[in-house]
Design a protein around this motif. Structure first.
Motif, PDB file in Angstrom:
ATOM      1  N   ALA A   1       0.838  -1.204   0.000  1.00 29.64           N
ATOM      2  CA  ALA A   1       0.000   0.000   0.000  1.00 29.64           C
ATOM      3  C   ALA A   1       0.868   1.248   0.000  1.00 29.64           C
ATOM      4  O   ALA A   1       1.960   1.277   0.564  1.00 29.64           O
ATOM      5  N   SER A   2       0.391   2.295  -0.655  1.00 32.47           N
ATOM      6  CA  SER A   2       1.076   3.587  -0.661  1.00 32.47           C
ATOM      7  C   SER A   2       0.054   4.692  -0.434  1.00 32.47           C
ATOM      8  O   SER A   2      -1.104   4.581  -0.857  1.00 32.47           O
ATOM      9  N   PHE A   3       0.462   5.743   0.245  1.00 29.00           N
ATOM     10  CA  PHE A   3      -0.442   6.852   0.532  1.00 29.00           C
ATOM     11  C   PHE A   3       0.376   8.123   0.698  1.00 29.00           C
ATOM     12  O   PHE A   3       1.599   8.084   0.931  1.00 29.00           O
ATOM     13  N   LEU A   4      -0.313   9.263   0.544  1.00 30.73           N
ATOM     14  CA  LEU A   4       0.338  10.562   0.653  1.00 30.73           C
ATOM     15  C   LEU A   4       0.466  10.984   2.110  1.00 30.73           C
ATOM     16  O   LEU A   4      -0.452  10.789   2.900  1.00 30.73           O
ATOM     17  N   VAL A   5       1.599  11.562   2.441  1.00 36.23           N
ATOM     18  CA  VAL A   5       1.857  12.047   3.797  1.00 36.23           C
ATOM     19  C   VAL A   5       2.313  13.497   3.695  1.00 36.23           C
ATOM     20  O   VAL A   5       3.188  13.825   2.885  1.00 36.23           O
ATOM     21  N   HIS A   6       1.707  14.356   4.501  1.00 37.96           N
ATOM     22  CA  HIS A   6       2.081  15.766   4.526  1.00 37.96           C
ATOM     23  C   HIS A   6       3.373  15.914   5.336  1.00 37.96           C
ATOM     24  O   HIS A   6       3.414  15.594   6.526  1.00 37.96           O
ATOM     25  N   ARG A   7       4.424  16.398   4.678  1.00 37.94           N
ATOM     26  CA  ARG A   7       5.737  16.450   5.326  1.00 37.94           C
ATOM     27  C   ARG A   7       5.723  17.324   6.582  1.00 37.94           C
ATOM     28  O   ARG A   7       6.246  16.939   7.628  1.00 37.94           O
ATOM     29  N   ARG A   8       5.127  18.500   6.485  1.00 38.50           N
ATOM     30  CA  ARG A   8       5.127  19.411   7.625  1.00 38.50           C
ATOM     31  C   ARG A   8       4.305  18.834   8.777  1.00 38.50           C
ATOM     32  O   ARG A   8       4.681  18.987   9.952  1.00 38.50           O
ATOM     33  N   ALA A   9       3.192  18.164   8.455  1.00 42.92           N
ATOM     34  CA  ALA A   9       2.365  17.574   9.510  1.00 42.92           C
ATOM     35  C   ALA A   9       3.128  16.491  10.262  1.00 42.92           C
ATOM     36  O   ALA A   9       3.026  16.384  11.493  1.00 42.92           O
ATOM     37  N   VAL A  10       3.927  15.698   9.531  1.00 48.09           N
ATOM     38  CA  VAL A  10       4.739  14.664  10.185  1.00 48.09           C
ATOM     39  C   VAL A  10       5.793  15.300  11.079  1.00 48.09           C
ATOM     40  O   VAL A  10       6.022  14.859  12.215  1.00 48.09           O
ATOM     41  N   ALA A  11       6.425  16.369  10.588  1.00 45.87           N
ATOM     42  CA  ALA A  11       7.445  17.049  11.382  1.00 45.87           C
ATOM     43  C   ALA A  11       6.840  17.671  12.634  1.00 45.87           C
ATOM     44  O   ALA A  11       7.419  17.602  13.730  1.00 45.87           O
ATOM     45  N   VAL A  12       5.657  18.281  12.505  1.00 50.14           N
ATOM     46  CA  VAL A  12       4.995  18.897  13.653  1.00 50.14           C
ATOM     47  C   VAL A  12       4.591  17.829  14.671  1.00 50.14           C
ATOM     48  O   VAL A  12       4.759  18.023  15.891  1.00 50.14           O
ATOM     49  N   ALA A  13       4.061  16.705  14.187  1.00 48.43           N
ATOM     50  CA  ALA A  13       3.689  15.619  15.105  1.00 48.43           C
ATOM     51  C   ALA A  13       4.904  15.103  15.864  1.00 48.43           C
ATOM     52  O   ALA A  13       4.834  14.818  17.067  1.00 48.43           O
ATOM     53  N   GLY A  14       6.042  14.988  15.172  1.00 47.03           N
ATOM     54  CA  GLY A  14       7.266  14.565  15.841  1.00 47.03           C
ATOM     55  C   GLY A  14       7.717  15.563  16.895  1.00 47.03           C
ATOM     56  O   GLY A  14       8.116  15.183  18.011  1.00 47.03           O
ATOM     57  N   LEU A  15       7.646  16.862  16.562  1.00 49.24           N
ATOM     58  CA  LEU A  15       8.031  17.906  17.518  1.00 49.24           C
ATOM     59  C   LEU A  15       7.108  17.908  18.730  1.00 49.24           C
ATOM     60  O   LEU A  15       7.566  18.024  19.880  1.00 49.24           O
ATOM     61  N   LEU A  16       5.800  17.778  18.495  1.00 57.13           N
ATOM     62  CA  LEU A  16       4.846  17.753  19.603  1.00 57.13           C
ATOM     63  C   LEU A  16       5.083  16.534  20.497  1.00 57.13           C
ATOM     64  O   LEU A  16       4.925  16.619  21.730  1.00 57.13           O
ATOM     65  N   THR A  17       5.464  15.408  19.905  1.00 61.67           N
ATOM     66  CA  THR A  17       5.747  14.207  20.690  1.00 61.67           C
ATOM     67  C   THR A  17       6.940  14.428  21.607  1.00 61.67           C
ATOM     68  O   THR A  17       6.932  14.037  22.787  1.00 61.67           O
ATOM     69  N   VAL A  18       7.986  15.080  21.076  1.00 68.22           N
ATOM     70  CA  VAL A  18       9.169  15.376  21.894  1.00 68.22           C
ATOM     71  C   VAL A  18       8.810  16.338  23.027  1.00 68.22           C
ATOM     72  O   VAL A  18       9.208  16.134  24.185  1.00 68.22           O
ATOM     73  N   LEU A  19       8.050  17.394  22.710  1.00 66.08           N
ATOM     74  CA  LEU A  19       7.640  18.358  23.739  1.00 66.08           C
ATOM     75  C   LEU A  19       6.770  17.687  24.803  1.00 66.08           C
ATOM     76  O   LEU A  19       6.902  17.977  26.008  1.00 66.08           O
ATOM     77  N   LEU A  20       5.876  16.792  24.365  1.00 69.17           N
ATOM     78  CA  LEU A  20       5.001  16.104  25.318  1.00 69.17           C
ATOM     79  C   LEU A  20       5.816  15.184  26.225  1.00 69.17           C
ATOM     80  O   LEU A  20       5.562  15.108  27.438  1.00 69.17           O
ATOM     81  N   ALA A  21       6.802  14.496  25.670  1.00 68.59           N
ATOM     82  CA  ALA A  21       7.657  13.626  26.479  1.00 68.59           C
ATOM     83  C   ALA A  21       8.421  14.452  27.520  1.00 68.59           C
ATOM     84  O   ALA A  21       8.541  14.046  28.696  1.00 68.59           O
ATOM     85  N   ALA A  22       8.923  15.614  27.109  1.00 70.88           N
ATOM     86  CA  ALA A  22       9.623  16.480  28.056  1.00 70.88           C
ATOM     87  C   ALA A  22       8.678  16.990  29.138  1.00 70.88           C
ATOM     88  O   ALA A  22       9.047  17.060  30.329  1.00 70.88           O
ATOM     89  N   ALA A  23       7.442  17.347  28.745  1.00 66.60           N
ATOM     90  CA  ALA A  23       6.460  17.812  29.721  1.00 66.60           C
ATOM     91  C   ALA A  23       6.092  16.712  30.710  1.00 66.60           C
ATOM     92  O   ALA A  23       5.884  16.977  31.903  1.00 66.60           O
ATOM     93  N   VAL A  24       6.021  15.471  30.238  1.00 66.31           N
ATOM     94  CA  VAL A  24       5.698  14.335  31.113  1.00 66.31           C
ATOM     95  C   VAL A  24       6.785  14.157  32.177  1.00 66.31           C
ATOM     96  O   VAL A  24       6.496  14.000  33.380  1.00 66.31           O
ATOM     97  N   VAL A  25       8.046  14.189  31.745  1.00 63.05           N
ATOM     98  CA  VAL A  25       9.146  14.029  32.698  1.00 63.05           C
ATOM     99  C   VAL A  25       9.159  15.179  33.703  1.00 63.05           C
ATOM    100  O   VAL A  25       9.320  14.977  34.914  1.00 63.05           O
ATOM    101  N   LEU A  26       8.970  16.411  33.196  1.00 58.47           N
ATOM    102  CA  LEU A  26       8.948  17.571  34.095  1.00 58.47           C
ATOM    103  C   LEU A  26       7.790  17.485  35.079  1.00 58.47           C
ATOM    104  O   LEU A  26       7.940  17.812  36.266  1.00 58.47           O
ATOM    105  N   TYR A  27       6.625  17.034  34.615  1.00 60.79           N
ATOM    106  CA  TYR A  27       5.438  16.896  35.469  1.00 60.79           C
ATOM    107  C   TYR A  27       5.728  15.931  36.623  1.00 60.79           C
ATOM    108  O   TYR A  27       5.334  16.176  37.767  1.00 60.79           O
ATOM    109  N   LEU A  28       6.403  14.822  36.301  1.00 57.73           N
ATOM    110  CA  LEU A  28       6.680  13.821  37.322  1.00 57.73           C
ATOM    111  C   LEU A  28       7.829  14.244  38.235  1.00 57.73           C
ATOM    112  O   LEU A  28       7.955  13.730  39.349  1.00 57.73           O
TER     113      LEU A  28
END
Length: 365
Positions: free
Chosen positions: A31-58
């Motif tokens: 299977a092949s499908f289109l992926v929005h490059r900027r959306a993937v980059a933003v999702a990756g950045l948000l994941t990193v920020l969320l992981a940092a926020a989780v550690v800081l929260y704890l």
């Protein structure tokens, strides 16, 4: 070059030419499908920020725990801070993550259906319906605390379907959907106040605290039904991601393309209402998260449709950061997380209304 190689090159060139700008082709198996490059980059950045926020929260609390010890607890290694991190802070964090993600996706779906950035479950009456049903059940002792999340779902569904029924007139008009939702919100808010005055005084005080939206004393008992609903909703959310493009068309375009727009919008609305109602049942009405998260995600990704994954990550990040600030900003006094999100979300809503009015005024002049 052989004819076969030439034909393959022509096919690849044609695919590249027809590929929208900013998209890449991802292949999984056959299977092949289109992926929005900027959306993937933003999702990756948000994941990193969320992981940092989780550690800081704890880490942050009445006693500071080092990030190394936090990571040890998360990985299941023996740690002297297991009680503080694993028992006291982690369950509350899990509820915040799940509720924020649910609010983010719910807001994205409701805004897609309404085609209006002002629409969200807390603006159109969904969370007010969940709140009214829950407060009634608490004030009059109708059900136990373990079944309150299900009462919230029933109340949210009832409010959402009521708004949809009143707003639908041979089609769903975006502005009518929002206006009817605001009217239903006001009516349900008044009904909630009536329940508070007629019920038992002590229970009514508990209900008032719940209405502010708080993660205080929340744990795995609240996280379990929320996680179950999110897990079951994964196929529906994947369908919603596909259906978003069709739901954003106007009625004439949808009819010309053969899209059953009313059914599609109803399906998206139901998914959003269920997610918002379950999250409200777990945490109380944490206002404006469902309004803020999709718009932040859309502005970051710059996509035509509101990205569901980025909306979920943004919603979780907003709730976690807001609850961390609510716990520590006025320590030892702990604010409900809903107070902080409302303090940020209310000015944003007013700015969004003013911006929408200025745009409409400019188009008519």
């Amino acid at each position: 070059m052989t004819r076969t190689e030439s034909a393959a090159a022509d096919t690849a060139s044609a695919r590249t030419a027809t590929r929208p700008a900013g998209y890449a082709v991802a292949r999984i198996g056959g299977a092949s499908f289109l992926v929005h490059r900027r959306a993937v980059a933003v999702a990756g950045l948000l994941t990193v920020l969320l992981a940092a926020a989780v550690v800081l929260y704890l880490c942050v609390g009445d006693s500071f725990v080092s990030p190394v010890q936090v990571i040890d607890v998360l990985l299941g290694r023996p740690s002297p801070d297991e009680l503080v991190v694993g028992t006291l802070r982690l369950p509350r964090l899990v509820v915040g993550l799940l509720a924020g993600a649910a609010f983010g996706v719910a807001g994205a779906l409701v805004q897609t259906v309404a085609r209006n950035p002002l629409a969200s479950p807390d603006v159109i009456g969904v969370t007010h319906g969940a709140g009214a049903a829950t407060v009634a059940a608490m004030s009059f002792g109708l059900v136990g605390h373990t079944t309150l999340p299900y009462v919230s779902v029933a109340g949210g569904l009832g409010a959402g379907l009521l708004v949809y029924a009143f707003a639908w007139r041979r089609g769903l008009h975006a502005s009518r959907f929002v206006l009817v939702g605001i009217g239903v919100s006001i009516a349900l808010g008044s009904l909630t106040q009536l329940f508070l005055t007629k019920g038992d005084y002590l229970v009514a005080q508990q209900a008032k605290v719940w209405l502010t939206g708080s993660l205080n004393s929340r744990g795995y008992d609240q996280a379990a039904p929320l996680a179950l609903v999110l897990l079951v909703a994964v196929p529906a959310v994947l369908w919603a991601a596909w259906a978003q493009r069709g739901a954003s068309f106007d009625d004439d375009t949808a009819v010309a393309l053969g899209i059953r727009l009313d059914r599609m919008r109803l399906g998206l609305t139901l998914i959003g209402v269920v997610l918002a109602s379950v999250a409200t049942g777990a945490t109380g009405p944490v206002d404006f998260v469902a309004l803020l998260a999709p718009q932040i995600a859309r502005r970051l990704t710059r996509t035509a449709q509101i990205p569901l994954l980025s909306s979920a990550l943004t919603g979780a990040l907003v709730v976690v950061v807001a609850d961390l600030l609510a716990r520590r900003l006025f320590s030892p006094v702990e604010l409900p997380v809903g107070v902080l999100t409302a303090a940020v979300g209310a000015p944003y809503l007013m700015w969004l209304i003013a911006r929408t009015r200025s745009r409409s005024g400019g188009s008519t002049s």
